[in-house]
Design a protein around this motif. Structure first.
Motif, PDB file in Angstrom:
ATOM      1  N   SER A 158      10.508   5.803   4.331  1.00  0.00           N
ATOM      2  CA  SER A 158      11.814   5.589   4.962  1.00  0.00           C
ATOM      3  C   SER A 158      12.018   4.180   5.504  1.00  0.00           C
ATOM      4  CB  SER A 158      12.052   6.611   6.097  1.00  0.00           C
ATOM      5  OG  SER A 158      12.011   7.933   5.598  1.00  0.00           O
ATOM      6  N   SER A 159      11.162   3.254   5.154  1.00  0.00           N
ATOM      7  CA  SER A 159      11.330   1.872   5.601  1.00  0.00           C
ATOM      8  C   SER A 159      12.196   1.102   4.612  1.00  0.00           C
ATOM      9  CB  SER A 159       9.971   1.191   5.737  1.00  0.00           C
ATOM     10  OG  SER A 159       9.362   1.043   4.460  1.00  0.00           O
ATOM     11  N   LYS A 160      12.665  -0.064   5.027  1.00  0.00           N
ATOM     12  CA  LYS A 160      13.395  -0.941   4.118  1.00  0.00           C
ATOM     13  C   LYS A 160      12.516  -1.353   2.950  1.00  0.00           C
ATOM     14  CE  LYS A 160      14.642  -3.951   7.278  1.00  0.00           C
ATOM     15  NZ  LYS A 160      15.283  -5.135   7.909  1.00  0.00           N
ATOM     16  N   SER A 161      11.221  -1.497   3.213  1.00  0.00           N
ATOM     17  CA  SER A 161      10.293  -1.903   2.154  1.00  0.00           C
ATOM     18  C   SER A 161      10.178  -0.823   1.081  1.00  0.00           C
ATOM     19  CB  SER A 161       8.918  -2.197   2.758  1.00  0.00           C
ATOM     20  OG  SER A 161       9.003  -3.215   3.728  1.00  0.00           O
ATOM     21  N   ALA A 162      10.110   0.445   1.506  1.00  0.00           N
ATOM     22  CA  ALA A 162      10.037   1.549   0.542  1.00  0.00           C
ATOM     23  C   ALA A 162      11.315   1.596  -0.296  1.00  0.00           C
ATOM     24  CB  ALA A 162       9.814   2.863   1.276  1.00  0.00           C
ATOM     25  N   TRP A 163      12.450   1.393   0.367  1.00  0.00           N
ATOM     26  CA  TRP A 163      13.712   1.390  -0.373  1.00  0.00           C
ATOM     27  C   TRP A 163      13.741   0.242  -1.379  1.00  0.00           C
ATOM     28  CZ3 TRP A 163      17.593  -2.229  -0.828  1.00  0.00           C
ATOM     29  CH2 TRP A 163      18.774  -1.788  -1.444  1.00  0.00           C
ATOM     30  N   ALA A 164      13.231  -0.927  -0.987  1.00  0.00           N
ATOM     31  CA  ALA A 164      13.244  -2.080  -1.880  1.00  0.00           C
ATOM     32  C   ALA A 164      12.395  -1.830  -3.119  1.00  0.00           C
ATOM     33  CB  ALA A 164      12.741  -3.315  -1.140  1.00  0.00           C
ATOM     34  N   VAL A 165      11.244  -1.184  -2.946  1.00  0.00           N
ATOM     35  CA  VAL A 165      10.392  -0.860  -4.096  1.00  0.00           C
ATOM     36  C   VAL A 165      11.102   0.106  -5.028  1.00  0.00           C
ATOM     37  CG1 VAL A 165       8.269   0.286  -4.826  1.00  0.00           C
ATOM     38  CG2 VAL A 165       8.221  -1.332  -2.916  1.00  0.00           C
ATOM     39  N   SER A 166      11.658   1.185  -4.474  1.00  0.00           N
ATOM     40  CA  SER A 166      12.359   2.172  -5.296  1.00  0.00           C
ATOM     41  C   SER A 166      13.542   1.552  -6.021  1.00  0.00           C
ATOM     42  CB  SER A 166      12.828   3.345  -4.422  1.00  0.00           C
ATOM     43  OG  SER A 166      11.729   4.024  -3.852  1.00  0.00           O
ATOM     44  N   ASN A 167      14.255   0.660  -5.319  1.00  0.00           N
ATOM     45  CA  ASN A 167      15.421   0.018  -5.900  1.00  0.00           C
ATOM     46  C   ASN A 167      15.035  -0.934  -7.017  1.00  0.00           C
ATOM     47  OD1 ASN A 167      18.397  -0.741  -5.655  1.00  0.00           O
ATOM     48  ND2 ASN A 167      17.430  -2.732  -5.350  1.00  0.00           N
ATOM     49  N   GLY A 168      13.909  -1.645  -6.852  1.00  0.00           N
ATOM     50  CA  GLY A 168      13.536  -2.660  -7.822  1.00  0.00           C
ATOM     51  C   GLY A 168      12.625  -2.185  -8.941  1.00  0.00           C
ATOM     52  N   PHE A 169      11.806  -1.158  -8.660  1.00  0.00           N
ATOM     53  CA  PHE A 169      10.792  -0.749  -9.634  1.00  0.00           C
ATOM     54  C   PHE A 169      10.822   0.743  -9.976  1.00  0.00           C
ATOM     55  CE2 PHE A 169       9.299  -4.536  -7.523  1.00  0.00           C
ATOM     56  CZ  PHE A 169       8.820  -5.316  -8.555  1.00  0.00           C
ATOM     57  N   GLY A 170      11.686   1.504  -9.330  1.00  0.00           N
ATOM     58  CA  GLY A 170      11.778   2.934  -9.605  1.00  0.00           C
ATOM     59  C   GLY A 170      10.935   3.744  -8.628  1.00  0.00           C
ATOM     60  N   GLU A 171      11.413   4.942  -8.342  1.00  0.00           N
ATOM     61  CA  GLU A 171      10.729   5.786  -7.361  1.00  0.00           C
ATOM     62  C   GLU A 171       9.324   6.170  -7.798  1.00  0.00           C
ATOM     63  OE1 GLU A 171      12.891   9.131  -5.987  1.00  0.00           O
ATOM     64  OE2 GLU A 171      14.693   7.988  -5.475  1.00  0.00           O
ATOM     65  N   SER A 172       9.083   6.268  -9.099  1.00  0.00           N
ATOM     66  CA  SER A 172       7.769   6.681  -9.581  1.00  0.00           C
ATOM     67  C   SER A 172       6.692   5.643  -9.283  1.00  0.00           C
ATOM     68  CB  SER A 172       7.813   6.952 -11.087  1.00  0.00           C
ATOM     69  OG  SER A 172       8.174   5.774 -11.803  1.00  0.00           O
TER      70      SER A 172
END
Length: 355
Positions: A158-172
């Protein structure tokens, strides 16, 4: 015989001088450097002889509570700032309302202001500490991941960093963890290739775990932390702004960074692998700060630092004592209980650095 008598007299004289010097060294008084001449006075500052600096204690390691007092990067910087202005120091917890504290005269300046934030009607200095969502690896040669590289990341849930990873590289590609500490443990164990975290708080967390990591890329363009002063107080903008710039240029703030983070924060030459902006991350995830866990000056490497002689006057919700907010120069360190030991952290507050 006369020669022997002369030697005896000379030895007695030297012994007397030595004992006198020893008595002086073991006296009950504590050495306190003399303050420089004050560069500003009321009405430029609100209290004669004292600089009142506002911080947010919910934003460690920039500022937080440790051992019952306010400590952190911004406290150390505040001590250096006050010393250079020839003033004592009062550190005041202004929470998430720095603009209100400046407007009502509770403080003279505030530190830890995100220069990418548009809220708050007050003057902002140039940045004194860079930050942004960074990618950490165990080796500086880990390489920069691409969207099709199959790279794996850990980030606090739930951090901005987690969102950035999911947004840039996919949730998987993301392994969410309950804390940043667990994210770095996954990196150390080899179950992920990278940790995504705020650059400053990530360095603080890794340093606290004794883990040698490198920032290899950014997931957003770097922002920074700056100082705020009332729009109307042009004289203090100039005086405090010039001193803060000097603390950056002469390496004082680098010493403070190394104390808390184990290294300095250098982000300007890193590759940005996403077009994510700070405002986009805030809009997507909200801006609630997250607890970095037990925050104590003992977590920081006290490094080499000296007492500036600044003192806390107890105004408002301030930290107690000058020696608990004021070591910033070069010299001998006064101990980890001193929150002002200059040398190594500040964070955007979006990750949990430790349990």
């Amino acid at each position: 015989m006369r020669k022997r008598s002369f030697v005896a007299v000379a030895f007695a004289a030297l012994l007397a001088v030595g004992l006198f010097g020893l008595a002086g060294c073991t006296g009950s008084g504590t050495y306190q450097p003399e303050l420089k001449s004050a560069e500003v006075a009321p009405p430029v500052i609100g209290e004669e002889g004292t600089l009142r600096v506002g911080v947010n204690t919910e934003n460690p390691p920039l500022a937080g509570m440790g051992s019952g007092k306010i400590i952190g990067i911004d406290v150390d910087i505040a001590a250096a700032l006050a010393d250079e202005l020839g003033l004592k120091l009062s550190v005041v917890d202004v929470g998430s309302d720095p603009a209100g504290a400046l407007a009502n005269g509770t403080v003279d300046v505030v530190l830890g202001i995100d220069d990418s934030a548009s809220d708050g009607d007050f003057w902002r200095s140039a940045s004194y500490l860079p930050t942004g969502i960074a990618l950490f690896a165990l080796s500086p040669d880990a390489g920069i991941p691409t969207q099709d590289s199959g790279a794996t990341f850990a980030a606090q849930v739930s951090s901005k960093s987690a969102w950035a990873v999911s947004n840039g590289f996919g949730e998987s590609s993301l392994t969410p963890t309950d804390s940043l500490k667990e994210a770095f443990e996954a990196l150390e164990a080899g179950s992920v290739q990278y940790v995504a975290a705020d650059a400053v708080i990530g360095l603080y967390a890794a340093h606290g775990q004794g883990l040698d990591v490198s920032i290899v890329a950014m997931l957003m363009s770097p922002t920074g932390y700056c100082m705020g002063v009332s729009n109307e107080n042009v004289d203090l903008q100039t005086a405090a702004g010039d001193v803060l710039a000097r603390l950056v240029s002469d390496g004082t703030i680098n010493v403070i960074e190394r104390k808390w983070l184990g290294t300095t924060v250098a982000l300007g030459d890193l590759t940005v692998v996403s077009d994510l902006t700070a405002s986009a991350a805030d809009a997507a995830t909200g801006s609630d700060s997250e607890d970095v866990g037990d925050f104590d000056s003992g977590d920081a490497d006290t490094g080499d630092s000296g007492d500036t002689g600044s003192e806390d006057t107890g105004s408002g919700d301030s930290s107690d004592g000058s020696d608990e907010s004021g070591d910033t120069g070069s010299g001998d360190d006064s101990g980890s209980e001193d929150s002002g030991d200059a040398g190594d952290s500040g964070s955007s507050g979006d990750e949990d650095a430790a349990e």
